[in-house]
Design an enzyme around this catalytic site. Structure first.
Site, PDB file in Angstrom:
ATOM      1  N   GLY A  11       0.835  -1.202   0.000  1.00  0.00           N
ATOM      2  CA  GLY A  11       0.000   0.000   0.000  1.00  0.00           C
ATOM      3  C   GLY A  11       0.869   1.251   0.000  1.00  0.00           C
ATOM      4  N   ASP A 105       5.652  -5.108   6.004  1.00  0.00           N
ATOM      5  CA  ASP A 105       6.413  -6.303   6.389  1.00  0.00           C
ATOM      6  C   ASP A 105       6.393  -7.391   5.315  1.00  0.00           C
ATOM      7  OD1 ASP A 105       3.765  -6.735   6.958  1.00  0.00           O
ATOM      8  OD2 ASP A 105       4.151  -7.954   8.742  1.00  0.00           O
ATOM      9  N   SER A 107       6.216  -6.996   2.004  1.00  0.00           N
ATOM     10  CA  SER A 107       7.120  -6.598   0.912  1.00  0.00           C
ATOM     11  C   SER A 107       8.576  -6.776   1.326  1.00  0.00           C
ATOM     12  CB  SER A 107       6.904  -5.125   0.557  1.00  0.00           C
ATOM     13  OG  SER A 107       5.555  -4.889   0.301  1.00  0.00           O
ATOM     14  N   SER A 150       4.381   2.581   5.452  1.00  0.00           N
ATOM     15  CA  SER A 150       3.014   2.097   5.703  1.00  0.00           C
ATOM     16  C   SER A 150       2.309   3.103   6.592  1.00  0.00           C
ATOM     17  CB  SER A 150       3.057   0.744   6.414  1.00  0.00           C
ATOM     18  OG  SER A 150       1.766   0.415   6.881  1.00  0.00           O
ATOM     19  N   ASP A 152       0.081   2.294   8.599  1.00  0.00           N
ATOM     20  CA  ASP A 152      -0.449   1.572   9.768  1.00  0.00           C
ATOM     21  C   ASP A 152       0.417   1.673  11.027  1.00  0.00           C
ATOM     22  OD1 ASP A 152      -2.428   0.761   8.011  1.00  0.00           O
ATOM     23  OD2 ASP A 152      -1.493  -1.162   7.579  1.00  0.00           O
ATOM     24  N   ARG A 187     -25.336  15.369  17.199  1.00  0.00           N
ATOM     25  CA  ARG A 187     -25.364  13.973  16.759  1.00  0.00           C
ATOM     26  C   ARG A 187     -24.206  13.147  17.307  1.00  0.00           C
ATOM     27  NH1 ARG A 187     -26.864  14.879  10.403  1.00  0.00           N
ATOM     28  NH2 ARG A 187     -29.063  14.350  10.595  1.00  0.00           N
ATOM     29  N   GLY A 195      -5.784   0.740   9.398  1.00  0.00           N
ATOM     30  CA  GLY A 195      -4.713   0.276  10.278  1.00  0.00           C
ATOM     31  C   GLY A 195      -4.511  -1.224  10.221  1.00  0.00           C
ATOM     32  N   HIS A 285      -9.829   5.510   1.895  1.00  0.00           N
ATOM     33  CA  HIS A 285      -8.496   5.800   1.354  1.00  0.00           C
ATOM     34  C   HIS A 285      -8.109   7.271   1.398  1.00  0.00           C
ATOM     35  CE1 HIS A 285      -8.983   1.658   0.118  1.00  0.00           C
ATOM     36  NE2 HIS A 285      -7.680   1.613  -0.090  1.00  0.00           N
ATOM     37  N   GLN A 287      -7.415   8.511   3.955  1.00  0.00           N
ATOM     38  CA  GLN A 287      -6.381   8.443   5.004  1.00  0.00           C
ATOM     39  C   GLN A 287      -5.003   8.142   4.447  1.00  0.00           C
ATOM     40  OE1 GLN A 287      -8.192   5.863   8.435  1.00  0.00           O
ATOM     41  NE2 GLN A 287      -9.320   5.510   6.566  1.00  0.00           N
TER      42      GLN A 287
HETATM   43  O1  F6P Z   1      -1.680  -1.183   4.934  1.00  0.00           O
HETATM   44  C1  F6P Z   1      -2.254   0.007   4.540  1.00  0.00           C
HETATM   45  C2  F6P Z   1      -3.745  -0.122   4.381  1.00  0.00           C
HETATM   46  O2  F6P Z   1      -4.269   1.132   4.002  1.00  0.00           O
HETATM   47  C3  F6P Z   1      -4.484  -0.672   5.600  1.00  0.00           C
HETATM   48  O3  F6P Z   1      -4.670   0.301   6.594  1.00  0.00           O
HETATM   49  C4  F6P Z   1      -5.751  -1.172   4.969  1.00  0.00           C
HETATM   50  O4  F6P Z   1      -6.275  -2.229   5.731  1.00  0.00           O
HETATM   51  C5  F6P Z   1      -5.291  -1.661   3.628  1.00  0.00           C
HETATM   52  O5  F6P Z   1      -4.047  -1.040   3.355  1.00  0.00           O
HETATM   53  C6  F6P Z   1      -6.244  -1.390   2.495  1.00  0.00           C
HETATM   54  O6  F6P Z   1      -5.749  -2.034   1.359  1.00  0.00           O
HETATM   55  P1  F6P Z   1      -6.309  -1.766  -0.105  1.00  0.00           P
HETATM   56  O7  F6P Z   1      -5.828  -0.420  -0.548  1.00  0.00           O
HETATM   57  O8  F6P Z   1      -5.741  -2.868  -0.916  1.00  0.00           O
HETATM   58  O9  F6P Z   1      -7.796  -1.777  -0.025  1.00  0.00           O
END
Ligand code: F6P
Length: 367
Positions: A11, A105, A107, A150, A152, A187, A195, A285, A287
């Protein structure tokens, strides 16, 4: 001149471009040539124009760019030995015998397997008549250096992975935005954050935004949590006068029986028990994209520089290192030790040894 390859895998994460830029420029500074491998391991298997030399000015402006400009892919080809043979041949033909891999990890483990197999791959290439003994002679040892990219922050042995603070910043901004609308309508919002198996982004964002309640993979809620959550939220809204309620859920959150904690179930509890008008927001995404924050620009630059130093200082016997940061110091850690420690935490969670998993995550910060 030594030729060093650099690739990004898994990712994407903000800061990966900063890492590639630093590797390219440090390699040139050290009188080496830098080669970008496009689309992760796929580029290594495919060869051709997916392996290209990068010059100093090619990476200008990359520090502030999001994603990975040299691409990333899940390569099925590289998982097969035949694919790794093609990769080895492509590298020898270009005179590349060192790889800096920026990824998670999985990769990085792939890179270490490649290094271990390297002599066997070269022998097979000679036996098959694809390369001659003279061609492979200068490239008998493959050097691998890992950089952890990453969002995460799930790798043991390092305080921060490249990208995690950018993602945390993005999550905090999103929660702040949700606050405004939550406040206006009084709300509740259940916000799910990424993560994978790691609760770092959820924990840090909950602390940083003052969330009301939080669900983490490493610390499943105790029996009766529904009552506890409702009483805290009620207290916050009545005695403390809070107009908005935020519950953060890590995407990997689960209960003590390892069932996924579902955001919609939490929403239903807040709606049914507290009569709270509640919405679920999955940040997805958003994030992962966007420019790297200052910390990730700094971290990726220092670690990219250190990765090239490590390549040039490695002996054939030394285990592949991963570049880490501990207590603000850039360090080298044996790659497979860090990968194993990461797997151990996940195994503890899967084994329902939650306290042990938390201790192991905690130990990283105390080391
Ligand atoms: O490892 C990064 C990450 O964004 C994780 O937080 C998430 O679970 C995963 O990749 C999402 O993967 P993809 O982009 O393949 O949907």
């Amino acid at each position: 001149r030594r030729r060093i390859g650099v690739l990004t895998s898994g990712g994407d994460a903000p800061g990966m471009n900063g890492a590639v830029r630093a590797v390219v420029r440090m390699a040139i500074h050290c009188d080496c040539e830098a080669y970008a491998i496009f689309e992760g391991y796929e580029g290594l298997v495919h060869g051709g124009n997916m392996i290209r030399q990068l010059h100093w000015e090619d990476v200008r402006g990359w520090l502030s760019r999001g994603g990975t400009l040299i691409g990333s892919a899940r390569s099925m080809g590289f998982r097969e030995r035949a694919g790794r043979m093609k990769a080895a041949k492509n590298m020898v033909l270009r005179g590349i015998d060192a790889l800096v891999v920026c990824g998670g990890d999985g990769s990085l483990t792939g890179a270490d397997v490649f290094r271990a197999e390297w002599p066997g791959l070269l022998s097979d290439l000679i036996a098959a008549g694809d390369l001659s003994a003279e061609q492979v002679e200068p490239y008998k040892v493959l050097n691998i250096v890992g950089l952890v990219g990453s969002i995460d922050n799930d790798m043991s042995g390092t305080d921060a992975t490249i990208g995690c603070y950018s993602s945390l910043t993005r999550i905090c901004d999103a929660v702040d935005d949700v606050f405004d609308t939550a406040f206006s309508h009084q709300r509740g919002f259940v916000i799910e954050v990424m993560g994978r198996h790691c609760g770092w982004l959820a924990l840090m964002s909950a602390i940083s935004t003052g969330a009301d309640w939080l669900f983490l993979p490493e610390m499943p809620p105790k029996d009766g949590w529904e009552d506890d959550m409702c009483s805290v939220i009620t207290k916050n809204r009545t005695e403390r006068g809070k107009r908005r309620t935020i519950v953060i859920v890590a995407e990997g959150a689960q209960d003590r029986q390892l069932n996924k904690v579902s955001s919609s179930k939490i929403k239903d509890i807040l709606t049914d028990r507290l009569g709270l008008d509640t919405r679920v927001t999955i940040l997805g995404h958003t994030q992962r994209g966007g420019a790297a924050c200052a910390y990730d620009r700094w971290l990726s630059t220092l670690q990219g520089v250190e990765a090239v130093r490590a390549v040039l200082e490695m002996s054939p016997q030394s285990p592949s290192p991963v570049i880490t940061i501990r207590e603000n110091k850039i360090m080298r850690t044996p790659l497979m030790e860090a990968v194993q420690a990461t797997k151990d935490v996940t195994a503890r969670i899967e084994n329902k040894e939650f306290e042990k998993a938390m201790e192991m995550r905690d130990a990283e910060f105390k080391e």
